[in-house]
Write a protein that holds these residues in place. Sequence first.
Motif, mmCIF file in Angstrom:
data_model
loop_
_atom_site.group_PDB
_atom_site.id
_atom_site.type_symbol
_atom_site.label_atom_id
_atom_site.label_comp_id
_atom_site.label_asym_id
_atom_site.label_seq_id
_atom_site.Cartn_x
_atom_site.Cartn_y
_atom_site.Cartn_z
ATOM 1 N N GLU A 78 3.563 -35.984 -19.664
ATOM 2 C CA GLU A 78 4.846 -36.193 -21.685
ATOM 3 C C GLU A 78 5.606 -37.259 -21.250
ATOM 4 O O GLU A 78 4.966 -38.577 -22.655
ATOM 5 C CB GLU A 78 4.572 -34.545 -21.498
ATOM 6 C CG GLU A 78 5.421 -34.711 -22.458
ATOM 7 C CD GLU A 78 6.090 -33.396 -22.564
ATOM 8 O OE1 GLU A 78 6.360 -32.420 -21.558
ATOM 9 O OE2 GLU A 78 5.625 -32.567 -23.642
ATOM 10 N N LYS A 80 -4.181 -28.966 -18.643
ATOM 11 C CA LYS A 80 -3.222 -28.955 -19.482
ATOM 12 C C LYS A 80 -2.222 -29.199 -18.271
ATOM 13 O O LYS A 80 -0.631 -29.475 -19.056
ATOM 14 C CB LYS A 80 -3.042 -26.758 -19.965
ATOM 15 C CG LYS A 80 -3.478 -26.791 -20.686
ATOM 16 C CD LYS A 80 -3.319 -25.746 -21.187
ATOM 17 C CE LYS A 80 -4.701 -24.793 -21.794
ATOM 18 N NZ LYS A 80 -4.270 -23.162 -21.984
ATOM 19 N N ARG A 81 -2.154 -29.796 -17.170
ATOM 20 C CA ARG A 81 -1.762 -29.972 -15.829
ATOM 21 C C ARG A 81 -1.433 -31.423 -16.445
ATOM 22 O O ARG A 81 -0.478 -32.327 -16.122
ATOM 23 C CB ARG A 81 -2.205 -29.503 -14.501
ATOM 24 C CG ARG A 81 -1.769 -28.475 -13.897
ATOM 25 C CD ARG A 81 -1.773 -28.678 -12.782
ATOM 26 N NE ARG A 81 -3.125 -28.493 -12.387
ATOM 27 C CZ ARG A 81 -4.279 -27.885 -11.462
ATOM 28 N NH1 ARG A 81 -4.189 -26.195 -12.251
ATOM 29 N NH2 ARG A 81 -5.493 -27.984 -11.942
ATOM 30 N N GLN A 98 0.752 -32.298 -18.957
ATOM 31 C CA GLN A 98 2.464 -31.645 -18.406
ATOM 32 C C GLN A 98 2.926 -33.361 -17.432
ATOM 33 O O GLN A 98 3.939 -33.360 -17.929
ATOM 34 C CB GLN A 98 2.084 -30.250 -18.285
ATOM 35 C CG GLN A 98 2.054 -29.423 -18.693
ATOM 36 C CD GLN A 98 1.716 -28.394 -18.510
ATOM 37 O OE1 GLN A 98 2.005 -27.837 -16.899
ATOM 38 N NE2 GLN A 98 1.572 -27.026 -18.560
ATOM 39 N N HIS A 99 2.193 -33.686 -17.092
ATOM 40 C CA HIS A 99 2.916 -34.650 -16.254
ATOM 41 C C HIS A 99 2.599 -36.022 -16.659
ATOM 42 O O HIS A 99 3.582 -36.488 -16.132
ATOM 43 C CB HIS A 99 1.808 -35.015 -14.851
ATOM 44 C CG HIS A 99 2.055 -33.144 -13.815
ATOM 45 N ND1 HIS A 99 3.131 -32.712 -13.705
ATOM 46 C CD2 HIS A 99 0.668 -32.435 -13.287
ATOM 47 C CE1 HIS A 99 2.638 -31.528 -13.357
ATOM 48 N NE2 HIS A 99 1.200 -31.679 -12.697
#
Length: 267
Positions: A177, A170-171, A174-175
Amino acid sequence: MIKFFRKIRQKLLSENKFSKYLIYAVGEIILVVIGILIALQINNSNERSKQRKVEISYLKRLLVDLNKNEILWKDTHTRRKTQVQHIQNTIALNFNKQKDTIDYIKLAENLKFAVTWNNINPTQDTFSEMLSSGNLDIIKNDSIKIKLIALNNNYTSIINWDKTSETTHKRIMQHSEGLYNAKDFAPLSPVFSEYVDIKFAKKDFENAMSALKNSISNMIDNKLVMNNLDVLSDNYHRQLSAFKKLESDVRELNDLIALEIENRADD
């Protein structure tokens, strides 16, 4: 039959043959007890037969679940190992001084596969049903029960372990994106061209390729993305031996249950 015995008792009493009556009464009691014992034996035999049928049914259902899980752990091992390879090859690009030699289209496909998340969901329907209904003890083979419980505990452990990988994944998403924008290089995607009736000019492909290179370069240059990819890769790599062990344990239990069913065929 009852009238017959009653007549005998009445005859013995009327003839004042008390000793014979006493012997007869004891014999009658013994016959009644024997009848009860036979009935109980038949009832117990029927009950054991029912339980054996239920047990065999559970064992056969467990085989189905185990076969699915053997495939699951084998496929998961293969997929995760390939993902580790793609991630490490992506990280290694930081040390590649000849950026012009990079196949960005292939790299993008590999990177997409590397960061595709797949939940691990072993099939536990039969075991869960047996546990919740209190029917686990219906399995008479203690080795099977012990291995079932141990396997269930190992499933829980690997799923909990995989939650740390999911957090890392997930990190990464997010990074990355704002660094990876698929719509900018859509013309390069065979899936896009298959569903969209648009004729792209040469310039469109050139612009798409440029956008792809920029996106990939931005991701590779981003330390947060690379660090989390490395963490994900490390987690995946350490899980590989666990997947192999689970595959082996499932196969061993599968063979044990199949043998138990075969041995019980004449029950």
